[in-house]
Design a protein around this motif. Sequence first.
Motif, mmCIF file in Angstrom:
data_model
loop_
_atom_site.group_PDB
_atom_site.id
_atom_site.type_symbol
_atom_site.label_atom_id
_atom_site.label_comp_id
_atom_site.label_asym_id
_atom_site.label_seq_id
_atom_site.Cartn_x
_atom_site.Cartn_y
_atom_site.Cartn_z
ATOM 1 N N SER A 1 0.841 -1.203 0.000
ATOM 2 C CA SER A 1 0.000 0.000 0.000
ATOM 3 C C SER A 1 0.876 1.253 0.000
ATOM 4 O O SER A 1 0.524 2.270 -0.610
ATOM 5 C CB SER A 1 -0.957 0.002 1.203
ATOM 6 O OG SER A 1 -0.244 0.166 2.414
ATOM 7 N N ASP B 1 1.878 1.994 -3.441
ATOM 8 C CA ASP B 1 0.760 2.529 -4.218
ATOM 9 C C ASP B 1 0.407 3.968 -3.839
ATOM 10 O O ASP B 1 0.060 4.780 -4.694
ATOM 11 C CB ASP B 1 -0.488 1.668 -4.018
ATOM 12 C CG ASP B 1 -0.354 0.290 -4.642
ATOM 13 O OD1 ASP B 1 0.441 0.151 -5.594
ATOM 14 O OD2 ASP B 1 -1.027 -0.651 -4.168
ATOM 15 N N LYS C 1 2.424 1.152 -10.770
ATOM 16 C CA LYS C 1 2.183 -0.296 -10.700
ATOM 17 C C LYS C 1 3.111 -1.068 -11.634
ATOM 18 O O LYS C 1 3.633 -2.131 -11.272
ATOM 19 C CB LYS C 1 0.729 -0.597 -11.075
ATOM 20 C CG LYS C 1 -0.285 -0.314 -9.986
ATOM 21 C CD LYS C 1 -0.310 -1.430 -8.957
ATOM 22 C CE LYS C 1 -1.472 -1.250 -7.978
ATOM 23 N NZ LYS C 1 -1.413 -2.256 -6.886
ATOM 24 N N GLN D 1 6.630 -1.637 -10.093
ATOM 25 C CA GLN D 1 6.790 -2.109 -8.711
ATOM 26 C C GLN D 1 7.555 -3.419 -8.610
ATOM 27 O O GLN D 1 8.109 -3.736 -7.555
ATOM 28 C CB GLN D 1 5.416 -2.239 -8.030
ATOM 29 C CG GLN D 1 4.779 -0.897 -7.727
ATOM 30 C CD GLN D 1 3.470 -1.025 -6.953
ATOM 31 O OE1 GLN D 1 3.110 -2.109 -6.474
ATOM 32 N NE2 GLN D 1 2.757 0.084 -6.819
#
Length: 996
Positions: A493, A496, A508, A511
């Motif tokens: 999280s 994000d 995204k 990542q």
Amino acid sequence: MYITTALLRRASSSSSNTSTTGKRLLSSLSKKPVSNSASSAISSNFNQTHQRSLSFYSALRSVQRWSHGVDWNSPASLVAQIRIASSTASLFQRNIATMASENAFKRILTSLPKPSGGEFGKFYSLPALNDPRIDKLPYSIRILLESAIRNCDGFQVTKEDVEKIIDWETSSPKQVEIPFKPARVLLQDFTGVPAVVDLACMRDAMNKLGSDSNKINPLVPVDLVIDHSVQVDVARSENAVQANMELEFQRNKERFAFLKWGSNAFHNMLVVPPGSGIVHQVNLEYLGRVVFNTDGMLYPDSVVGTDSHTTMIDGLGVAGWGVGGIEAEATMLGQPMSMVLPGVVGFKLSGKLKNGVTATDLVLTVTQMLRKHGVVGKFVEFYGDGVGEISLADRATIANMSPEYGATMGFFPVDHVTLQYLKLTGRSDETVEMIEAYLRANKMFVDYREPQQERVYSSYLNINLADVEPCVSGPKRPHDRVTLKDMKADWHSCLDNKVGFKGFAVPKETQEKVAKFSFHGQPAELKHGSVVIAAITSCTNTSNPSVMLGAGLVAKKACELGLQVKPWIKTSLAPGSGVVTKYLLKSGLQKYLNEQGFHIVGYGCTTCIGNSGDLDESVAAAISENDIVAAAVLSGNRNFEGRVHPLTRANYLASPPLVVAYALAGTVDIDFNKEPIGVGKDGKDVYFKDLWPSTNEIAEVVQSSVLPDMFKSTYEAITMGNATWNQLSVPAAKLYSWDPNSTYIHEPPYFKNMTMDPPGPHGVKDAYCLLNFGDSITTDHISPAGSIHKDSPAAKFLVEHGVDRKDFNSYGSRRGNDEIMARGTFANIRIVNKLLNGEVGPKTLHIPTGEKLSVFDAAMRYKSAGVDTVVLAGAEYGSGSSRDWAAKGPMLLGVKAVIAKSFERIHRSNLVGMGIVPLCFKPGEDADTLGLTGHERYTIDLPSNINEISPGQDVNVHTDDGKSFTCTARFDTEVELAYFNHGGILPYVIRQLTKQ
């Protein structure tokens, strides 16, 4: 001639803690009229007392010493250790006798008998007051009360002050002011160097004003532990300690020589040499008295320190907390601390920690709870049966992190566990017997075997220890706790989320990026969340044998199963004292830590304060070139952005065993409950549960490995110093000879052109906004800390003065040079300034020209134009450490006022101490709601007459575009107004001493 610290302490403590050593701070500025006869009596009485003090200290000035030399057997045995002229001793006795007779509460001076006959000494008895309100007082408030009674002289401390404290339940909600005289002052070298610089500069100022410069001397015992200079330059090596210490001396020889000069030039100042340990652990294990016995006068130990984590001593039942260097210097010089009588949060502990749960897990949980509750400016006092279930080291771990949960201190009253710890750490049976007898007699001892009388608290919290779960805190703040079971989800999280305290805004699609590189010829790779620094460091945990030995057990199990920490992870172990090394060696666990790369790198505060040293060039390049969000895991107490290392954007606080576990895993992107840490030598997956020691395992090793003789031998060695320190040659002059070419020690401009006339209060007219901040701007954002960036104004200054980049050292090591520190103020690479629309970095907008400049260059542009500046800020402005320069720096930049939603306690008072006006927006208002952009010019309507200003009064602020709003002037006490009237606390002290 060498003399032990103890006798000097006894001498100075007695004169400063049992009597008058200076006027009450406001005696010359009080708004209450004093009759001529009363004023004359006060002046006469004070001057007589002060002259007696000066005569006494003059007699001691020829005595040189640096070593501590405490014999814990008994105060009487000190006589056998040293010789002192009988005339000086006689003068000392007369001094004490005369001063004691002046006390308004001499009727309650009571003898404390020894069980075997005779007496331990005399004390001011709280029970003898026969006031039922005292029985309800929190223990922490009783220490303030005893100090006020013992020092009640009608000048610095009055009977009215004593009554305020006795009536704490009624008076504390009213924010009343009280004076407090701590028993001693504690410094570390980062904060100690500028303190000694200021004292040296004050001597020069006194000299220029035609007064006696020798009046500038500490009047209370001062301990300075050099512990913040060592860096982790060499790691994963058997010779890391020696190599790092050699580099430490090479870089800091000038600073160390200056401190050694100070220990000789100023009496009553102990300097503990580098390589001895972390200041707070040394304080806990060695310096802390719990109860002073000063020539037969018994009183509780109390301390203020220039490091925020001075609160660690609260775990020992000693009232102590952090203050700014500016406040500490005034305390050294005999000024009582002015403080608002605090509220006290009662925190009840019940139950017992579950198997495998550490003290670090407990403290991170407590930190989160207290942050949520709101304890800024308050004491927290722990009580309940659960307190008796946790060790003294666990209590110290909780107390240590008071700054992280925002309290002035987190206090644990003395009980049987405290007494056991005192014996473990080498205090004699006789000393411990005296401590217990005194505290019981004065109703300051808790016995959980007896029925407990209910005490009154301002508010209440409670926790069942059985509910505490393993956890870490991060990635950017110490109170953002994450349970281990939630760590993987929380990490994703954070990737994000938008950039913030819990976010990195990693797209995204990137990542899962893998950065492959070559590390010394072998293939290596990094991902988001890869651990590149794993450090067992800082006073929070290295004082605690259970978590230190727990880390050793994790390393041992990993070695036996065939797991190995990846070689590109920078691992380090920096114990808080030599005792840790002794018990790690005795337990046989140090060899396993070494096998995992956790070699001892030095004895001091390292990674937690940014002294983590460089990463390997290949690792640094892989992070920078691939924009990797790399992680550090450390057993420290601070993880603010940019603090640990510029290249670790994610920093997690964890227990020492967890530091080892995360190093083995190589990433924070892991669910320890479900995913394997690695593959063992038998080809099978190894899980967290396979490595984690049980509570009983740890307890057995602690019991067999941590022994009293270890503490005794360690601290006997401290008094001997080390060869490098002992060889430092320093001048004997009492005035410091400033070297204009020095880049470490520089004469500051604070007293330039100073006269005996105070400048008076000042408003602000047509000031520009230098910086516009949001919430949670810490002193790490404001004050120079960590490494000196190669493109910064400070780096430019050093290069211009012939310093090679490899010799830049850290900001902390150069805190004795105002030229460098001013250039490093607001130079944090992670700072966010609204004037630059969210751009991250140490820049600002020069409003008149629209140019983007370094903060220093913009400030100098304003100063050269004769224009004042202000700072706009959100909530919790100034939380954190590095506090003295967080106020000194802005003052040197020309900042005249800070307008914020709220301030951290010490930073607000330090702003006042440097002549900066702290203003608070009214509740519900801030810069955004008022439509302030920071492009306006600000006028602050402050009266020019000090008598027209009162603590907490409303002040009107106007802007050049027609806006007008009201703020609260955060001068919280009359004493702060006195300081402000004189342009700061140090000019105030100089003028008062010059008049005497």
